[in-house]
Design a protein around this motif. Structure first.
Motif, PDB file in Angstrom:
ATOM      1  N   CYS A  16       1.029  -1.134  -0.107  1.00  0.00           N
ATOM      2  CA  CYS A  16       0.114  -0.017   0.002  1.00  0.00           C
ATOM      3  C   CYS A  16       0.923   1.335  -0.098  1.00  0.00           C
ATOM      4  O   CYS A  16       0.613   2.180  -0.611  1.00  0.00           O
ATOM      5  CB  CYS A  16      -1.101   0.027   1.294  1.00  0.00           C
ATOM      6  N   ASP A  17       2.144   1.091   0.923  1.00  0.00           N
ATOM      7  CA  ASP A  17       2.857   2.592   0.835  1.00  0.00           C
ATOM      8  C   ASP A  17       3.174   2.437  -0.510  1.00  0.00           C
ATOM      9  O   ASP A  17       3.531   3.645  -1.048  1.00  0.00           O
ATOM     10  CB  ASP A  17       4.112   1.941   1.590  1.00  0.00           C
ATOM     11  N   SER A  18       3.643   1.633  -1.487  1.00  0.00           N
ATOM     12  CA  SER A  18       4.041   1.646  -2.809  1.00  0.00           C
ATOM     13  C   SER A  18       3.142   2.328  -3.753  1.00  0.00           C
ATOM     14  O   SER A  18       3.112   2.997  -4.747  1.00  0.00           O
ATOM     15  CB  SER A  18       4.583   0.281  -3.429  1.00  0.00           C
ATOM     16  N   ALA A  19       1.871   1.993  -3.449  1.00  0.00           N
ATOM     17  CA  ALA A  19       0.599   2.425  -4.326  1.00  0.00           C
ATOM     18  C   ALA A  19       0.824   3.760  -4.301  1.00  0.00           C
ATOM     19  O   ALA A  19       0.480   4.440  -4.936  1.00  0.00           O
ATOM     20  CB  ALA A  19      -0.546   1.424  -4.103  1.00  0.00           C
ATOM     21  N   LEU A  20       0.837   4.191  -2.904  1.00  0.00           N
ATOM     22  CA  LEU A  20       0.289   5.529  -2.278  1.00  0.00           C
ATOM     23  C   LEU A  20       1.307   6.598  -2.999  1.00  0.00           C
ATOM     24  O   LEU A  20       1.467   7.723  -3.047  1.00  0.00           O
ATOM     25  CB  LEU A  20       0.276   5.971  -1.024  1.00  0.00           C
ATOM     26  N   GLU A  21       2.872   5.871  -3.093  1.00  0.00           N
ATOM     27  CA  GLU A  21       3.861   6.811  -3.892  1.00  0.00           C
ATOM     28  C   GLU A  21       3.478   6.816  -5.453  1.00  0.00           C
ATOM     29  O   GLU A  21       3.893   7.972  -5.774  1.00  0.00           O
ATOM     30  CB  GLU A  21       5.130   5.944  -3.736  1.00  0.00           C
ATOM     31  N   ILE A  22       2.750   5.863  -5.918  1.00  0.00           N
ATOM     32  CA  ILE A  22       2.377   6.096  -7.237  1.00  0.00           C
ATOM     33  C   ILE A  22       1.259   7.085  -7.547  1.00  0.00           C
ATOM     34  O   ILE A  22       1.115   7.894  -8.346  1.00  0.00           O
ATOM     35  CB  ILE A  22       2.335   4.694  -7.972  1.00  0.00           C
ATOM     36  N   GLU A  23       0.426   6.759  -6.762  1.00  0.00           N
ATOM     37  CA  GLU A  23      -1.076   7.481  -6.675  1.00  0.00           C
ATOM     38  C   GLU A  23      -1.465   7.748  -5.272  1.00  0.00           C
ATOM     39  O   GLU A  23      -1.958   7.231  -4.538  1.00  0.00           O
ATOM     40  CB  GLU A  23      -2.236   6.511  -7.227  1.00  0.00           C
ATOM     41  N   PRO A  24      -1.034   8.993  -4.898  1.00  0.00           N
ATOM     42  CA  PRO A  24      -1.213   9.557  -3.526  1.00  0.00           C
ATOM     43  C   PRO A  24      -2.705   9.698  -2.989  1.00  0.00           C
ATOM     44  O   PRO A  24      -2.821   9.729  -1.844  1.00  0.00           O
ATOM     45  CB  PRO A  24      -0.529  11.039  -3.547  1.00  0.00           C
ATOM     46  N   ALA A  25      -3.485   9.678  -3.887  1.00  0.00           N
ATOM     47  CA  ALA A  25      -4.947   9.997  -3.444  1.00  0.00           C
ATOM     48  C   ALA A  25      -5.773   8.471  -4.009  1.00  0.00           C
ATOM     49  O   ALA A  25      -6.966   8.377  -3.919  1.00  0.00           O
ATOM     50  CB  ALA A  25      -5.716  11.007  -4.168  1.00  0.00           C
ATOM     51  N   ASN A  26      -5.001   7.374  -3.537  1.00  0.00           N
ATOM     52  CA  ASN A  26      -5.867   6.125  -3.983  1.00  0.00           C
ATOM     53  C   ASN A  26      -6.665   5.472  -2.660  1.00  0.00           C
ATOM     54  O   ASN A  26      -5.971   5.121  -1.643  1.00  0.00           O
ATOM     55  CB  ASN A  26      -4.619   5.070  -4.373  1.00  0.00           C
ATOM     56  N   LYS A  27      -7.695   5.487  -2.915  1.00  0.00           N
ATOM     57  CA  LYS A  27      -8.491   4.933  -1.729  1.00  0.00           C
ATOM     58  C   LYS A  27      -8.341   3.677  -1.351  1.00  0.00           C
ATOM     59  O   LYS A  27      -8.408   3.223  -0.129  1.00  0.00           O
ATOM     60  CB  LYS A  27     -10.140   5.490  -2.074  1.00  0.00           C
ATOM     61  N   LYS A  28      -8.305   2.789  -2.336  1.00  0.00           N
ATOM     62  CA  LYS A  28      -8.197   1.472  -1.885  1.00  0.00           C
ATOM     63  C   LYS A  28      -6.648   1.195  -1.032  1.00  0.00           C
ATOM     64  O   LYS A  28      -6.538   0.285  -0.322  1.00  0.00           O
ATOM     65  CB  LYS A  28      -7.854   0.529  -3.150  1.00  0.00           C
ATOM     66  N   ALA A  29      -5.692   2.082  -1.472  1.00  0.00           N
ATOM     67  CA  ALA A  29      -4.448   1.791  -0.854  1.00  0.00           C
ATOM     68  C   ALA A  29      -4.388   2.138   0.560  1.00  0.00           C
ATOM     69  O   ALA A  29      -3.969   1.533   1.471  1.00  0.00           O
ATOM     70  CB  ALA A  29      -3.190   2.571  -1.660  1.00  0.00           C
ATOM     71  N   PHE A  30      -5.228   3.266   0.807  1.00  0.00           N
ATOM     72  CA  PHE A  30      -5.577   4.005   2.314  1.00  0.00           C
ATOM     73  C   PHE A  30      -6.211   2.930   3.154  1.00  0.00           C
ATOM     74  O   PHE A  30      -5.850   2.710   4.161  1.00  0.00           O
ATOM     75  CB  PHE A  30      -6.340   5.287   2.236  1.00  0.00           C
ATOM     76  N   TYR A  31      -7.311   2.482   2.413  1.00  0.00           N
ATOM     77  CA  TYR A  31      -8.225   1.603   3.156  1.00  0.00           C
ATOM     78  C   TYR A  31      -7.574   0.188   3.490  1.00  0.00           C
ATOM     79  O   TYR A  31      -7.641  -0.221   4.446  1.00  0.00           O
ATOM     80  CB  TYR A  31      -9.464   1.102   2.219  1.00  0.00           C
ATOM     81  N   ARG A  32      -6.606  -0.424   2.739  1.00  0.00           N
ATOM     82  CA  ARG A  32      -6.017  -1.758   2.653  1.00  0.00           C
ATOM     83  C   ARG A  32      -4.949  -1.428   3.672  1.00  0.00           C
ATOM     84  O   ARG A  32      -4.316  -2.451   4.331  1.00  0.00           O
ATOM     85  CB  ARG A  32      -5.785  -2.439   1.542  1.00  0.00           C
ATOM     86  N   ARG A  33      -4.389  -0.171   3.823  1.00  0.00           N
ATOM     87  CA  ARG A  33      -3.252  -0.093   4.554  1.00  0.00           C
ATOM     88  C   ARG A  33      -3.757   0.203   6.109  1.00  0.00           C
ATOM     89  O   ARG A  33      -3.084  -0.254   6.955  1.00  0.00           O
ATOM     90  CB  ARG A  33      -2.459   1.016   4.247  1.00  0.00           C
TER      91      ARG A  33
END
Length: 388
Positions: free
Chosen positions: A320-337
């Motif tokens: 999820c950290d890696s995903a948020l580096e690519i897309e800082p406003a990704n809802k799925k990444a925040f939720y799953r983190r």
């Protein structure tokens, strides 16, 4: 075209009224009969570009009309072993072709071919060139079938001749007879590996054959003839820098295409495995995807979900950290983190991520429910620590 020499286009008599050369009388001169310059009333005849003693001017000071004979000396240039009348027809055809008059050029080549047959001329090289040249006219006029017939005849007279092979291959491709086109272009490259047009065509036709015949397309090809060493050119020549760059670009393009196909296939397989509850298998597929495209945000969030399902919370958080580096406003990444933090019992961090989700989208009910749970767990953990 062939071995003809190109002559400069003449201007005629400058009046636009010259007679057109008739097929039966090739090379008939202009400047006589109705096409010749007329002498104006009251003026002396033209002599060598001057009028009488007035040195190119009329009596009232006007310029006299110049008579310029069209230079047709190129028509008399030798053409192999052809006799002069047939050489002239060939040279006329070459000149017409170079000036875009393909129908007229075709007529001249046809007359020359008939003349060779009637005269019993035994010169396979010259006759082969005539057929090849006429094939070029057919190709320019969009007549691929007759082009193929003439090229085949030229190759019977001169096996492994480059130009007829190229023209026939192009005609086959126009007719969507891709297997035959592929064979001819491959034969061309045996003769001369430096023909870039053949490399480009092979690359293009290969894609079409894969689409048409599937992965076993090579098995459906006609046999590719083996070109004898005596007919091969530039066999030992090193490719030019331009050719090397073109090959490298094609190779990179092909590798990128294959990688994209592989990536999509792996991702699709991983998604199917998730739906089937096979999370460990899906993990492997998503990992292979990331080896191909390491910056694909959706794959990180998908793999994070799999890590969550097998209770590997630290790895889920890292994805999820890696995903948020690519897309800082990704809802799925925040939720799953947030879920990963919850699994690691870091309830404060989980609460922070869930609040980020709700700021991005207040309508995510799952985030509201999880926020209530982690808030409760956070309070319980504080109470436990206090009591301890």
């Amino acid at each position: 075209m062939g071995n003809a020499q190109q002559g400069p286009p003449g201007r005629g008599d400058g009046r636009g009224g010259s007679q057109r050369t008739q097929p039966g009388t090739p090379g008939q001169g202009r400047g006589t009969g109705d096409g010749a310059s007329r002498t104006a009333p009251g003026k002396s005849p033209m002599m060598n570009g001057t009028q009488g003693d007035n040195q190119g001017h009329t009596a009232d000071g006007g310029s006299a009309q110049m008579v310029v004979e069209e230079d047709k000396s190129y028509l008399d240039a030798p053409a192999g072993a052809l006799p002069p009348p047939l050489a002239r027809l060939k040279n006329e055809g070459n000149f017409l072709f170079k000036n875009g008059q393909f129908g007229d050029a075709l007529e001249k080549y046809s007359q020359a071919i008939v003349g060779c047959e009637e005269a019993g001329i035994d010169s396979p090289e010259d006759l082969g060139i005539l057929y090849s040249n006429r094939a070029a006219c057919y190709l320019k006029d969009g007549n691929s079938s007759d082009c193929i017939a003439d090229c085949t005849r030229a190759l019977e007279l001169q096996p492994f001749s480059l130009k007829p092979l190229l023209r026939r291959a192009t005609a086959y491709e126009y007719l969507e007879r891709y297997r035959k086109a592929y064979v001819d272009f491959k034969t061309v490259l045996q003769i001369d590996v430096s023909v870039q047009a053949a490399h480009d065509s092979i690359h293009r036709i290969t894609k079409l054959l894969i689409e048409q015949d599937g992965p076993n397309w090579r098995e459906k090809l006609p046999e590719i003839p083996l070109v004898p060493l005596s007919a091969q050119k530039h066999r030992r020549d090193e490719p030019s820098e331009e050719q090397l760059k073109a090959r490298a670009a094609r190779k990179a393009e092909e590798e990128a295409r294959k990688a994209e196909v592989r990536f999509n296939s792996l991702k699709h397989e991983g998604n199917d495995m998730v739906r089937q509850g096979r999370f460990q298998d899906a993990l492997e597929k998503y990992t292979e995807c990331l080896q191909i495209k390491p910056n694909e945000c959706a794959v990180y969030t998908n793999r994070a979900l799999c890590y969550l399902r097998v209770n590997r919370f630290q790895e889920a958080k890292q994805d999820c950290d890696s995903a948020l580096e690519i897309e800082p406003a990704n809802k799925k990444a925040f939720y799953r983190r947030a879920l990963a933090h919850k699994g690691l019992k870091d309830y404060l961090a989980a609460s922070t991520d869930l609040q980020e989700v709700l700021q991005l989208d207040p309508n995510v009910q799952e985030a509201e429910q999880e926020l209530e749970q982690v808030t409760l767990l956070f309070r319980q953990s504080l109470m436990t620590n206090t009591q301890g």
